[in-house]
Design a protein around this motif. Structure first.
Motif, PDB file in Angstrom:
ATOM      1  N   SER A 291      -0.057  -2.941  10.432  1.00 48.57           N
ATOM      2  CA  SER A 291       0.172  -4.147  11.987  1.00 48.57           C
ATOM      3  C   SER A 291      -0.561  -4.934  12.764  1.00 48.57           C
TER       4      SER A 291
ATOM      5  N   GLU B 146       2.580   0.434  16.691  1.00 45.47           N
ATOM      6  CA  GLU B 146       3.223  -0.292  15.861  1.00 45.47           C
ATOM      7  C   GLU B 146       2.882   0.330  13.680  1.00 45.47           C
ATOM      8  N   ALA B 147       2.217  -0.121  14.034  1.00 45.77           N
ATOM      9  CA  ALA B 147       1.900   1.199  12.133  1.00 45.77           C
ATOM     10  C   ALA B 147       1.646   2.349  13.003  1.00 45.77           C
TER      11      ALA B 147
ATOM     12  N   THR C  79       1.458   2.110   6.328  1.00 50.29           N
ATOM     13  CA  THR C  79       1.633   0.244   7.599  1.00 50.29           C
ATOM     14  C   THR C  79       0.186   0.178   8.039  1.00 50.29           C
TER      15      THR C  79
ATOM     16  N   PHE D  79       9.847  -3.215  12.822  1.00 50.39           N
ATOM     17  CA  PHE D  79       8.521  -3.404  13.168  1.00 50.39           C
ATOM     18  C   PHE D  79       7.552  -4.614  12.702  1.00 50.39           C
ATOM     19  N   PRO D  80       6.668  -5.261  13.735  1.00 53.29           N
ATOM     20  CA  PRO D  80       5.804  -6.767  12.620  1.00 53.29           C
ATOM     21  C   PRO D  80       5.035  -5.437  11.746  1.00 53.29           C
ATOM     22  N   LEU D  81       5.267  -5.379  10.443  1.00 51.96           N
ATOM     23  CA  LEU D  81       3.990  -5.108   9.664  1.00 51.96           C
ATOM     24  C   LEU D  81       4.390  -5.953   8.402  1.00 51.96           C
ATOM     25  N   LYS D  82       2.496  -5.859   8.012  1.00 50.74           N
ATOM     26  CA  LYS D  82       2.068  -6.672   7.691  1.00 50.74           C
ATOM     27  C   LYS D  82       1.711  -5.854   6.074  1.00 50.74           C
TER      28      LYS D  82
ATOM     29  N   ALA E  80       5.890   2.872  12.623  1.00 49.66           N
ATOM     30  CA  ALA E  80       6.527   2.849  11.167  1.00 49.66           C
ATOM     31  C   ALA E  80       6.097   3.628  11.009  1.00 49.66           C
TER      32      ALA E  80
ATOM     33  N   PRO F 159       6.033  -9.834   5.970  1.00 49.30           N
ATOM     34  CA  PRO F 159       5.861  -8.367   5.973  1.00 49.30           C
ATOM     35  C   PRO F 159       6.299  -8.356   4.561  1.00 49.30           C
TER      36      PRO F 159
ATOM     37  N   ALA G 163      -3.771  -7.598  10.281  1.00 47.13           N
ATOM     38  CA  ALA G 163      -3.644  -6.266  10.250  1.00 47.13           C
ATOM     39  C   ALA G 163      -4.907  -5.922  11.217  1.00 47.13           C
TER      40      ALA G 163
ATOM     41  N   CYS H 207      10.094  -3.289   8.432  1.00 45.37           N
ATOM     42  CA  CYS H 207       9.374  -4.971   7.843  1.00 45.37           C
ATOM     43  C   CYS H 207       9.897  -5.801   9.349  1.00 45.37           C
TER      44      CYS H 207
END
Length: 171
Positions: A110, A115-116, A108, A83-86, A119, A9, A37, A80
């Motif tokens: 992801s 999730e985006a 955000t 959540f599975p954020l990039k 988040a 992340p 993402a 981060c």
């Protein structure tokens, strides 16, 4: 498996979390793409020309800058972790902000949209409720009103009760 640099992340720490200049939504969005993402969500909190009592002329934001920047960074780091954020970034204006200008932006990115979105909501809600940023509304009738960054108290009557509380079941 050792994660690659692309899979970790990324909090956009090279950007200032507070800005006295208008927020560059296009430029910020351009920095928010990641090859892993599939979803990028941009939230722009913009100044509207009214509030429940009267017409608004403009807003002015003040912040305890060192504390606000540190807390926004912590909120992004927490997001981060949760959540599975990039990509996670946020920037808030200080100073005078005119009608239809962006006062805050959260982006955000992801792998998936759920999730985006989640988040992004988590980040903006925490910034508005926790960051030491204060807002003064200047009204067209010549009056003004200082308050926190969140208007929930006007609606709920309780500074500790927020209209859109974040709960685990909304994740």
């Amino acid at each position: 498996m050792i994660p690659s640099a692309l899979s970790r992340p990324a909090v956009a720490a090279d950007l200032p979390f507070l800005s006295a200049e208008p927020l560059d939504l296009v430029g910020l969005l351009a920095k928010s793409h990641h090859p892993e993402a599939g979803a990028v969500v941009l939230f722009s909190g913009e100044v509207r020309d009214n509030d429940p009592q009267t017409d608004v002329d403009y807003l002015e934001y003040e912040a305890q800058e060192a504390m606000a920047s540190k807390l926004i960074r912590q909120i992004l780091d927490d997001a981060c972790e949760k959540f599975p954020l990039k990509i996670a970034l946020a920037q808030h204006r200080v100073g005078k902000v005119g009608i239809s200008e962006s006062a805050v932006v959260v982006i955000t990115a992801s792998p998936h949209r759920a999730e985006a979105y989640s988040a992004n909501r988590y980040i903006i809600d925490r910034i508005k409720h926790e960051a030491p940023i204060w807002k003064c509304e200047y009204f067209k009738n010549g009056t003004k009103e200082w308050g926190g960054n969140c208007n929930c108290q006007k609606i709920t009557g309780d500074a500790n009760k927020h209209v859109y509380e974040w709960t685990e079941d909304k994740k």
